[in-house]
Design a protein around this motif. Structure first.
Motif, PDB file in Angstrom:
ATOM      1  N   LEU A 394     -56.301  89.572  -0.835  1.00 57.07           N
ATOM      2  CA  LEU A 394     -55.349  88.847  -1.681  1.00 57.07           C
ATOM      3  C   LEU A 394     -55.146  87.431  -1.164  1.00 57.07           C
ATOM      4  O   LEU A 394     -55.051  86.479  -1.952  1.00 57.07           O
ATOM      5  CB  LEU A 394     -54.010  89.590  -1.716  1.00 57.07           C
ATOM      6  CG  LEU A 394     -52.925  88.955  -2.597  1.00 57.07           C
ATOM      7  CD1 LEU A 394     -53.363  88.919  -4.056  1.00 57.07           C
ATOM      8  CD2 LEU A 394     -51.606  89.716  -2.468  1.00 57.07           C
ATOM      9  N   ASN A 395     -55.106  87.270   0.149  1.00 55.68           N
ATOM     10  CA  ASN A 395     -54.946  85.938   0.731  1.00 55.68           C
ATOM     11  C   ASN A 395     -56.092  85.023   0.326  1.00 55.68           C
ATOM     12  O   ASN A 395     -55.893  83.844   0.021  1.00 55.68           O
ATOM     13  CB  ASN A 395     -54.874  86.036   2.258  1.00 55.68           C
ATOM     14  CG  ASN A 395     -53.617  86.732   2.735  1.00 55.68           C
ATOM     15  OD1 ASN A 395     -52.671  86.920   1.977  1.00 55.68           O
ATOM     16  ND2 ASN A 395     -53.602  87.140   3.988  1.00 55.68           N
ATOM     17  N   GLU A 396     -57.288  85.579   0.333  1.00 57.60           N
ATOM     18  CA  GLU A 396     -58.456  84.786  -0.058  1.00 57.60           C
ATOM     19  C   GLU A 396     -58.388  84.409  -1.530  1.00 57.60           C
ATOM     20  O   GLU A 396     -58.637  83.263  -1.909  1.00 57.60           O
ATOM     21  CB  GLU A 396     -59.728  85.586   0.235  1.00 57.60           C
ATOM     22  CG  GLU A 396     -61.014  84.782   0.078  1.00 57.60           C
ATOM     23  CD  GLU A 396     -61.112  83.612   1.043  1.00 57.60           C
ATOM     24  OE1 GLU A 396     -61.717  82.582   0.652  1.00 57.60           O
ATOM     25  OE2 GLU A 396     -60.581  83.718   2.164  1.00 57.60           O
ATOM     26  N   ALA A 397     -58.019  85.374  -2.363  1.00 59.72           N
ATOM     27  CA  ALA A 397     -57.925  85.106  -3.805  1.00 59.72           C
ATOM     28  C   ALA A 397     -56.825  84.100  -4.116  1.00 59.72           C
ATOM     29  O   ALA A 397     -56.949  83.284  -5.046  1.00 59.72           O
ATOM     30  CB  ALA A 397     -57.671  86.415  -4.553  1.00 59.72           C
ATOM     31  N   SER A 398     -55.745  84.129  -3.335  1.00 59.40           N
ATOM     32  CA  SER A 398     -54.596  83.265  -3.621  1.00 59.40           C
ATOM     33  C   SER A 398     -54.911  81.787  -3.424  1.00 59.40           C
ATOM     34  O   SER A 398     -54.178  80.927  -3.923  1.00 59.40           O
ATOM     35  CB  SER A 398     -53.414  83.663  -2.735  1.00 59.40           C
ATOM     36  OG  SER A 398     -53.639  83.311  -1.378  1.00 59.40           O
ATOM     37  N   ARG A 399     -55.963  81.491  -2.715  1.00 59.40           N
ATOM     38  CA  ARG A 399     -56.336  80.087  -2.520  1.00 59.40           C
ATOM     39  C   ARG A 399     -56.682  79.397  -3.835  1.00 59.40           C
ATOM     40  O   ARG A 399     -56.622  78.170  -3.939  1.00 59.40           O
ATOM     41  CB  ARG A 399     -57.518  79.977  -1.553  1.00 59.40           C
ATOM     42  CG  ARG A 399     -57.162  80.322  -0.112  1.00 59.40           C
ATOM     43  CD  ARG A 399     -58.357  80.206   0.812  1.00 59.40           C
ATOM     44  NE  ARG A 399     -57.981  80.350   2.198  1.00 59.40           N
ATOM     45  CZ  ARG A 399     -57.563  79.353   2.984  1.00 59.40           C
ATOM     46  NH1 ARG A 399     -57.499  78.131   2.481  1.00 59.40           N
ATOM     47  NH2 ARG A 399     -57.226  79.560   4.242  1.00 59.40           N
TER      48      ARG A 399
END
Length: 671
Positions: A394-399
């Motif tokens: 999710l952290n990666e997608a949130s970028r």
């Protein structure tokens, strides 16, 4: 958790003493053979290593038979092996042997205290007269320390008795002077040997202090025979009620009377007692697995929710899988070459562990890790690596998340999503003077952050009442700061200095908060709304949807009114009006409720008419949208205090975007 610590220690021990290329099928049997048949190999790990001590002061005989000289030397790896240190049995107990940790504080001077050193000399004399194999060695020490004069490193000589010291030890501890770090004070015999080079002394430690669980016994809670160890399950063994504390793991503060009302110290063995073999492994965990490296970093301590926490992995039974994990963790720490690298390595610990199949779950423990693991202030248990992996994805997608409600310039250093949830600190950071500083350091805020982290790591719902209460308290700090300064700039704009450097303002904070609320909803630790308000005004449509949380006409009305209110602040600021004494007072320090909104609407319209701001077609269009909602709702705006003020602030932070001045337009297009 205690079992996980024990396993880490067992792996560490095998890595140092076992055949790594040919691990046994049963590590427990290997450990018991080591204890029974090769105790001399185990004993160095049951005393504290001096590897992190940088300086030693050695007392040795001088050419003058009545003088002892103090010789300062740098610690080396070889010397560290010959300086086995054991802590006294209690805070006022005699030192175990002639290897002493000498501390210093400006308030108290050098330590140990004169009282402790007096008790130590009495203990050494008693051992010297005990007629034991090591008594002759202790007699040598006593004779050396009974000399009347002390030669200091600058070659000056003092008679310690004449100037008021109780013994030579006390004078040496004091005369070493101020030192930035703890140092060792020890002795060297007439043959030039340090304590650990004398077999008699090693025999003394092993027989008198290490064998039979002596270090784990206290007068109030003696050992209990013929019991079952709750950790390893071994039956008919002697268990020790002081095992955890004696191993340096005081996680229950068991030695403090009154911490657990109704607990009889003499009955403590029923809940905390462990066998000698398990207690020794926990000692090795505390003093060797958790030992800091040469860069003063600990490989299993990492920031969690804004505060350093001890990470305790619970692992599979597969030794090879475990060793691969520890090799990567060790490499991660060893390859850091600067403070910045070290911070990255600390954060990357969780990234290293999340993909490891050998990890079953993790425990995060907030505690003081010093001489003991103690003063526990929080704990999160049973964190599955799968959840860390989910967070990472999710952290990666949130970028790639982009939305008008989110910050135009995301302050990644403070608010970026990571596995440690570092951003929670800034989300609830209070701006202000000493009072704010004290609140930011308070246990109340730490518990809030850790409670949110527990929800995130264990996939449970965040307690919303506490969350929103602290959000509004944080908002009021920003609001009072704006009133004090008499300026609405920070309420309307994300901060940017003339140098181009970005900084946090109230407007930036509320946008980052909006981003994180959406993050929590995507993570399903907050509920995502199902239906969202759709404005008639085409230009307003991008500001609504799942990212906004605006799912009712009431919230939409307040949100849009916040934009219009921001316009009043903007106009008053341009006219040089002290908004702190004017428009900012209308929100009553962010205590408005839905029932107050019609009155606020009237005040805003009156000011905009007085300032002729409604000549703007964009302002008129927004007023039309608000009016349409007003007709639908009437005077009954049913909203509690928290959503009312949150959506007012969020709308206000978007004023310069939705209702830009000509200057704002130039900024947006790069003019």
């Amino acid at each position: 958790m205690i079992n996980a610590m024990r396993t880490l220690a067992l792996d560490y021990l095998f890595d140092k003493l076992g055949d790594k290329n040919n691990p046994p099928q049963n590590m427990e049997k290997w450990y018991q053979r080591l204890r029974n048949d090769h105790s001399e190999r185990l004993s160095p790990f049951l005393v504290e290593s001096g590897e992190n001590i940088e300086r030693i002061y050695i007392l040795e005989e001088d050419v003058d038979n009545d003088t002892v000289k103090v010789v300062p030397e740098d610690m080396t790896e070889e010397k560290a092996r010959w300086l086995p240190f054991m802590r006294p049995s209690g805070p006022q107990g005699a030192q175990v042997g002639p290897v002493i940790k000498r501390s210093y504080s400006k308030a108290k001077g050098g330590g140990p205290s004169a009282k402790i050193l007096k008790t130590t000399m009495e203990s050494f004399k008693k051992i010297a007269n005990d007629n034991k194999p090591w008594s002759a060695y202790f007699n040598e020490i006593v004779e050396l320390l009974n000399r009347q004069q002390l030669k200091l490193p600058d070659s000056s000589v003092i008679n310690w008795k004449e100037i008021g010291y109780k013994n030579l030890f006390s004078s040496a501890v004091d005369k070493i002077g101020e030192q930035k770090q703890t140092v060792f004070l020890t002795v060297r015999d007439s043959n030039g040997k340090l304590p650990g080079q004398r077999q008699e002394y090693l025999d003394y430690l092993m027989t008198e202090k290490l064998a039979g669980g002596t270090r784990y016994v206290t007068g109030n809670a003696p050992a209990k025979e013929n019991q079952t160890c709750p950790l390893c399950g071994k039956q008919n063994v002697t268990v020790y009620p002081n095992a955890l504390k004696g191993a340096g793991i005081n996680i229950s503060n068991m030695d403090r009377a009154g911490v657990f009302p109704g607990i009889d110290v003499a009955q403590a063995w029923k809940g905390y007692a462990l066998c000698n073999a398990c207690a020794d492994l926990l000692y090795i965990y505390k003093f060797y697995v958790l030992k800091k490296n040469s860069k003063n970093k600990n490989q299993f301590i990492t920031p969690i929710a804004g505060d350093n926490a001890l990470v305790v992995p619970f692992t599979t039974v597969d030794y090879h899988a475990r060793q691969r994990i520890w090799r990567e963790v060790e490499y991660l720490v060893k390859t850091t070459s600067s403070d910045a690298d070290a911070e990255i390595a600390e954060e990357n610990l969780l990234y290293t562990l999340k993909d490891k199949k050998g990890i079953l779950n993790l425990t995060f423990l907030w505690a003081t890790v010093g001489q003991n693991i103690e003063e526990v202030t929080g704990m999160i248990t049973n964190v599955p690596p799968t959840q860390l992996k989910k967070l990472s994805e999710l952290n990666e997608a949130s970028r790639d998340w982009r939305h008008p409600l989110f910050p135009a310039t995301f302050l990644w250093s403070d608010f970026r999503p990571d596995l440690s949830l570092k951003a929670l600190r800034m989300l609830f950071y209070r701006h202000g003077g000493k009072k704010a500083k004290d609140v930011n350091a308070s246990m109340k805020l730490r518990q809030l952050r850790r409670g949110i982290a527990a929800s995130v790591y264990n996939e449970t719902k965040i307690p919303l009442a506490r969350f929103w209460k602290e959000v509004m308290i944080t908002a009021r700090y920003y609001w009072l700061d704006a009133i004090k300064n008499g300026s609405g700039y920070g309420l309307l704009n994300e901060g940017k200095k003339k140098t181009g450097e970005h900084y946090l303002t109230a407007a930036g904070w509320i946008k980052h908060l909006c981003w994180w609320i959406y993050y929590f909803k995507k993570l399903e630790v907050m509920d995502m709304e199902e239906n969202f308000y759709k404005p008639k005004m085409e230009r307003l449509k991008p500001y609504f949807g799942p990212e906004s949380g605006v799912d009712t006409p009431q919230k939409a009305y307040v949100f849009l009114l916040g934009v219009l209110y921001g316009k009043v602040l903007q106009v008053q600021g341009a006219k040089g009006v002290n908004v702190g004494a004017n428009a900012l007072t209308w929100l009553k320090r962010l205590t408005l409720k839905g029932s107050d909104i019609p009155g606020l609407y009237n005040k805003i319209r009156q000011k905009l008419l007085a300032y002729e701001t409604e000549k703007s077609s964009e302002v008129r269009t927004l007023i039309t949208e608000i009016g349409r909602l007003g007709v639908q709702l009437g005077d009954k705006i049913e909203l509690d205090e928290t959503p009312t003020n949150y959506y007012l602030l969020l709308g206000q932070s978007l004023t310069t975007t939705i209702l830009p001045t000509s200057k704002d337009v130039k900024k947006q297009i790069g003019g």
